[in-house]
Write a protein that holds these residues in place. Structure first.
Motif, PDB file in Angstrom:
ATOM      1  N   ASP A   1       0.884  -1.108   0.071  1.00  0.00           N
ATOM      2  CA  ASP A   1       0.058  -0.058   0.047  1.00  0.00           C
ATOM      3  C   ASP A   1       0.861   1.181   0.058  1.00  0.00           C
ATOM      4  O   ASP A   1       0.540   2.070  -0.816  1.00  0.00           O
ATOM      5  CB  ASP A   1      -0.790   0.036   1.261  1.00  0.00           C
ATOM      6  N   TRP A   2       1.947   1.266   0.861  1.00  0.00           N
ATOM      7  CA  TRP A   2       2.597   2.303   1.167  1.00  0.00           C
ATOM      8  C   TRP A   2       3.515   2.777  -0.156  1.00  0.00           C
ATOM      9  O   TRP A   2       3.609   3.861  -0.754  1.00  0.00           O
ATOM     10  CB  TRP A   2       3.415   2.382   2.184  1.00  0.00           C
ATOM     11  N   VAL A   3       3.929   1.646  -0.902  1.00  0.00           N
ATOM     12  CA  VAL A   3       4.952   1.949  -1.995  1.00  0.00           C
ATOM     13  C   VAL A   3       4.133   2.412  -3.099  1.00  0.00           C
ATOM     14  O   VAL A   3       4.759   3.154  -3.998  1.00  0.00           O
ATOM     15  CB  VAL A   3       5.735   0.513  -2.353  1.00  0.00           C
ATOM     16  N   LEU A   4       2.815   2.135  -2.974  1.00  0.00           N
ATOM     17  CA  LEU A   4       1.876   2.894  -4.174  1.00  0.00           C
ATOM     18  C   LEU A   4       1.584   4.107  -3.674  1.00  0.00           C
ATOM     19  O   LEU A   4       1.641   5.079  -4.555  1.00  0.00           O
ATOM     20  CB  LEU A   4       0.752   2.014  -4.610  1.00  0.00           C
ATOM     21  N   THR A   5       0.994   4.297  -2.566  1.00  0.00           N
ATOM     22  CA  THR A   5       0.266   5.797  -2.009  1.00  0.00           C
ATOM     23  C   THR A   5       1.360   6.780  -1.713  1.00  0.00           C
ATOM     24  O   THR A   5       1.022   7.855  -1.938  1.00  0.00           O
ATOM     25  CB  THR A   5      -0.572   5.505  -1.026  1.00  0.00           C
ATOM     26  N   VAL A   6       2.457   6.414  -1.263  1.00  0.00           N
ATOM     27  CA  VAL A   6       3.339   7.455  -0.659  1.00  0.00           C
ATOM     28  C   VAL A   6       3.785   8.361  -1.906  1.00  0.00           C
ATOM     29  O   VAL A   6       3.917   9.671  -1.648  1.00  0.00           O
ATOM     30  CB  VAL A   6       4.340   6.942   0.443  1.00  0.00           C
ATOM     31  N   PRO A   7       4.587   7.611  -2.681  1.00  0.00           N
ATOM     32  CA  PRO A   7       5.112   8.143  -4.022  1.00  0.00           C
ATOM     33  C   PRO A   7       3.959   9.078  -4.646  1.00  0.00           C
ATOM     34  O   PRO A   7       4.195  10.197  -5.246  1.00  0.00           O
ATOM     35  CB  PRO A   7       5.699   7.221  -4.889  1.00  0.00           C
ATOM     36  N   LEU A   8       2.832   8.552  -4.589  1.00  0.00           N
ATOM     37  CA  LEU A   8       1.567   9.431  -5.390  1.00  0.00           C
ATOM     38  C   LEU A   8       1.273  10.615  -4.516  1.00  0.00           C
ATOM     39  O   LEU A   8       0.920  11.620  -4.894  1.00  0.00           O
ATOM     40  CB  LEU A   8       0.277   8.536  -5.266  1.00  0.00           C
ATOM     41  N   MET A   9       1.542  10.577  -3.101  1.00  0.00           N
ATOM     42  CA  MET A   9       1.586  11.833  -2.168  1.00  0.00           C
ATOM     43  C   MET A   9       2.666  12.822  -2.813  1.00  0.00           C
ATOM     44  O   MET A   9       2.409  13.842  -2.497  1.00  0.00           O
ATOM     45  CB  MET A   9       1.503  11.474  -0.707  1.00  0.00           C
ATOM     46  N   CYS A  10       3.675  12.346  -3.153  1.00  0.00           N
ATOM     47  CA  CYS A  10       4.689  13.149  -3.665  1.00  0.00           C
ATOM     48  C   CYS A  10       4.378  13.776  -4.795  1.00  0.00           C
ATOM     49  O   CYS A  10       4.699  14.927  -5.077  1.00  0.00           O
ATOM     50  CB  CYS A  10       6.069  12.319  -3.799  1.00  0.00           C
TER      51      CYS A  10
END
Length: 152
Positions: free
Chosen positions: A61-70
């Motif tokens: 989840d994080w490896v997809l959503t955190v870069p999207l937050m960037c």
């Protein structure tokens, strides 16, 4: 899970009510919350079936959503003149943070402190960039809606 899905519905259904320059940002917000909702669903089922932490699903989840937050930070600050290099820097740091965090938590537990340190350094560089560095300067320069969105 339901709150994330509701947020996704809100973002997707209200996209056309925003000024054109913000629509991609709203779309990315909807994608972030939708991806999170799906993964939370899996994590809940994993926990219910196995009675152990769904570590792998959290990191997926994080490896997809955190870069999207960037990407989201870039899209907000693009109006203020942000360069793509800022986005790529934040994405790179977020991937370093997540990969090293996963390695310390799930793979190399004996040296978790080292992986946690590397992950933490990447995290704090991101925080610095957003709250004190280039991103903050761009938001302050733009003021108004950009500064408000940046703070949010």
């Amino acid at each position: 899970c339901m709150a994330m899905m509701a947020a996704s519905a809100f973002f997707f259904l209200s996209m056309n009510s925003f000024d054109r320059k913000w629509r991609t940002s709203i779309l990315v917000s909807g994608l972030i919350t939708f991806i999170a909702a799906v993964h939370y669903w899996y994590m809940r089922d994993y926990w219910a079936s196995n009675m152990e932490s769904p570590t792998f699903f959290r990191y997926v989840d994080w490896v997809l959503t955190v870069p999207l937050m960037c990407v989201e930070f870039y899209l907000i600050l693009k109006v203020a003149g942000a360069k793509k290099s800022l986005m790529w820097r934040l994405i790179f740091l977020s991937v370093v943070m997540l990969v090293t965090g996963y390695l310390g938590e799930a793979v190399y537990r004996d040296s978790a402190w080292l992986w946690g340190l590397i992950s933490g350094i990447a995290y704090f560089v991101i925080v610095y960039d957003i709250w004190f560095g280039e991103a903050k300067k761009l938001a302050l320069k733009a003021g108004g809606a950009v500064l408000k969105a940046h703070k949010t």
